[in-house]
Design an enzyme around this catalytic site. Structure first.
Site, PDB file in Angstrom:
ATOM      1  N   ASN A 282       0.873  -1.166   0.000  1.00 21.51           N
ATOM      2  CA  ASN A 282       0.000   0.000   0.000  1.00 21.51           C
ATOM      3  C   ASN A 282       0.913   1.219   0.000  1.00 21.51           C
ATOM      4  O   ASN A 282       1.433   1.623   1.043  1.00 21.51           O
ATOM      5  CB  ASN A 282      -0.885  -0.044   1.251  1.00 21.51           C
ATOM      6  CG  ASN A 282      -1.832   1.145   1.333  1.00 21.51           C
ATOM      7  OD1 ASN A 282      -1.784   2.040   0.489  1.00 21.51           O
ATOM      8  ND2 ASN A 282      -2.667   1.150   2.347  1.00 21.51           N
TER       9      ASN A 282
ATOM     10  N   ARG B 234      -2.505  -2.027  -3.550  1.00 17.56           N
ATOM     11  CA  ARG B 234      -3.733  -1.263  -3.344  1.00 17.56           C
ATOM     12  C   ARG B 234      -3.662  -0.036  -4.250  1.00 17.56           C
ATOM     13  O   ARG B 234      -2.683   0.710  -4.212  1.00 17.56           O
ATOM     14  CB  ARG B 234      -3.822  -0.806  -1.895  1.00 17.56           C
ATOM     15  CG  ARG B 234      -5.012   0.066  -1.672  1.00 17.56           C
ATOM     16  CD  ARG B 234      -4.966   0.746  -0.340  1.00 17.56           C
ATOM     17  NE  ARG B 234      -6.166   1.558  -0.209  1.00 17.56           N
ATOM     18  CZ  ARG B 234      -6.240   2.626   0.570  1.00 17.56           C
ATOM     19  NH1 ARG B 234      -5.209   3.009   1.271  1.00 17.56           N
ATOM     20  NH2 ARG B 234      -7.359   3.305   0.639  1.00 17.56           N
TER      21      ARG B 234
ATOM     22  N   HIS C 269     -12.846   2.690  -0.118  1.00 15.46           N
ATOM     23  CA  HIS C 269     -12.809   1.651   0.931  1.00 15.46           C
ATOM     24  C   HIS C 269     -13.493   0.361   0.462  1.00 15.46           C
ATOM     25  O   HIS C 269     -13.939  -0.444   1.280  1.00 15.46           O
ATOM     26  CB  HIS C 269     -13.556   2.084   2.216  1.00 15.46           C
ATOM     27  CG  HIS C 269     -12.870   3.142   3.018  1.00 15.46           C
ATOM     28  ND1 HIS C 269     -13.571   4.091   3.714  1.00 15.46           N
ATOM     29  CD2 HIS C 269     -11.561   3.402   3.240  1.00 15.46           C
ATOM     30  CE1 HIS C 269     -12.732   4.891   4.339  1.00 15.46           C
ATOM     31  NE2 HIS C 269     -11.493   4.496   4.067  1.00 15.46           N
TER      32      HIS C 269
ATOM     33  N   ARG D 167     -11.685  15.570   7.634  1.00 10.28           N
ATOM     34  CA  ARG D 167     -12.480  15.915   6.443  1.00 10.28           C
ATOM     35  C   ARG D 167     -13.913  16.256   6.838  1.00 10.28           C
ATOM     36  O   ARG D 167     -14.475  15.632   7.743  1.00 10.28           O
ATOM     37  CB  ARG D 167     -12.498  14.747   5.448  1.00 10.28           C
ATOM     38  CG  ARG D 167     -11.143  14.394   4.916  1.00 10.28           C
ATOM     39  CD  ARG D 167     -11.231  13.227   3.936  1.00 10.28           C
ATOM     40  NE  ARG D 167     -10.021  12.432   4.011  1.00 10.28           N
ATOM     41  CZ  ARG D 167      -9.957  11.127   3.808  1.00 10.28           C
ATOM     42  NH1 ARG D 167     -11.036  10.461   3.475  1.00 10.28           N
ATOM     43  NH2 ARG D 167      -8.814  10.490   3.915  1.00 10.28           N
TER      44      ARG D 167
END
Ligand code: AMP
Length: 398
Positions: free
Chosen positions: A7, A91, A180, A241
């Site tokens: 990742n 990923r 996700h 966020r």
């Protein structure tokens, strides 16, 4: 076969090495602060052995060289020979509309991945660097890309099209994609096993609550709606966020504060959410401590966070015309007793009878936290890396 899962972020590479004969993770770690002073690699082995190495790691290629060296090291490693690693699974955050599932990386795929950079300028370039680095270091090793967006690709158009002029969707690909996906897919599969029912017969809501947070309505195994949109900024309140926000409010702030696009971007992605509302922290553990110390803004941040989760549970039960189970996962979903409690309170009308005592049990295991109600409440630790490893093994024919 051994599968290396990577990742790659802008300044870090997280990794896990799996032995797919028993789905076992042999070692996992992270190279942090790539390109900055004080780069460090930390690794833990399945037997608990830990190692931390500091060094000058200037780019992703060097980071992956370090990772391979430590995995092969006689003292700290888990592999005798590099040839035992059969493939690498990466990923990749954004697959746009081109990638609807995991894919073996070819030169054509690389070209298409570059085209997706525009959609995720903060994430995809780092993912691509990781792929390129592996290709230079191990040119003959098959590599697979597993996309965060892929699981959501069957959303109906009325769930993914924004109320903007349609031409902007066609011109720039501005639509809702969702993220996700690997985590939502994993926990939905596990939930079906826990419920002992086929996935293609049940209606689930999966809540991935971590630093980034998103929920998905998974109807018969298909993600039919999700809270993140064109970018991972939409939807739930997150660490830093905003989640859902009236776009005109942002225009108003841009005009009053006289800020540019870059500052507006960091306002909504880095200075908002739990941090922005509480003024205290982006970390749920610290928010909980502040709430315990009677900090009213931390309580407000917590309340907004849980209210949105609860609101979307209601919305998604309606979107699917029913509900068989709700899953909580991610650092907050798996660990925060208070977030689960506040998000589930009062949902009896949906057939979901949450159990406060079961919810309060600290555990790392998959578990039910309801009273055996019609719709079940579950906590399921996510394992995105295992999904990436499985997809990779399948695509390389292991
Ligand atoms: P993740 O991105 O999945 O690693 O999740 C990170 C988030 O999980 C952070 O907001 C952490 O504060 C939160 N978290 C981790 N452990 C706990 C805990 N025991 N209680 C509450 N929140 C936690």
């Amino acid at each position: 076969m051994l599968i290396l899962v990577l990742n790659s972020g802008s300044s870090s590479v997280k990794y896990r090495l799996f032995d797919m004969t028993e789905d076992k993770c042999l070692a996992w770690g992270i190279v942090d602060r790539i390109g900055a002073r004080g780069s460090v690699l930390t690794q833990e082995r399945h037997d608990g052995h830990k190692v931390k190495l500091a060094g000058e790691i200037i780019d992703h290629q060097q980071a992956i060289e370090y990772i391979l060296a430590i995995l092969l090291s006689p003292n700290h490693g888990v592999v005798k020979d590099r040839s035992l690693i059969g493939a690498v699974g990466h990923r990749v955050v954004h697959g746009g509309e081109k990638f609807t599932g995991s894919t073996l990386i070819t030169p054509e795929v690389m070209a298409q991945l570059h085209e997706c950079i525009e959609l995720a300028p903060l994430h995809n370039p780092a993912n691509i660097k990781g792929i390129q680095a592996c290709h230079s270091l191990m040119p003959n090793l098959p590599q697979v890309a597993v996309f965060d967006t892929a699981f959501h690709h069957k959303m109906p158009d009325y769930a993914y099209i924004y109320g903007l002029p349609y031409v902007l969707y066609k011109k720039y690909g501005v639509r809702r994609y969702g993220f996700h996906g690997t985590s939502h897919r994993y926990v939905a599969d596990r939930a079906a096993l826990m419920l002992n029912r086929p996935l293609n017969e049940i209606k689930l809501i999966t809540c991935h609550l971590g630093n980034g947070c998103s929920m998905a309505a998974v109807d018969k195994g298909v993600s039919v709606d999700t809270t993140m949109g064109f970018t991972p900024t939409e939807g739930l309140l997150m660490g830093t966020r905003t989640g859902d926000l009236d776009p005109a409010a942002l225009l108003h702030i841009i005009s009053r504060e006289e800020i540019g696009v870059g500052e507006a971007n960091s306002l909504i992605n880095k200075h908002s959410g739990l941090l922005g509302v509480s003024g205290a922290s982006n970390d749920m553990r610290e928010i909980e401590s502040e709430v315990a110390a009677n900090n009213p803004r931390a309580l407000l941040a917590l309340n907004i966070f849980c209210y949105r989760v609860k609101k979307y549970i209601g919305a998604y039960a309606a979107a699917m015309n029913g509900l068989d189970g709700v899953v909580f996962t991610g650092g907050i979903g798996e660990n925060s007793v208070i977030v689960r409690q506040k998000s589930f309170e009062g949902l009896g009308f949906l057939g979901l009878e949450f159990d406060a005592e079961l919810n309060a049990v600290k555990s790392k295991e998959e578990r039910f936290i309801d009273r055996g109600s019609k719709a079940r409440a579950m906590v399921i630790p996510t394992n995105e890396e295992l999904v990436i490893a499985r997809d990779t093994a399948e695509l390389v024919g292991a």
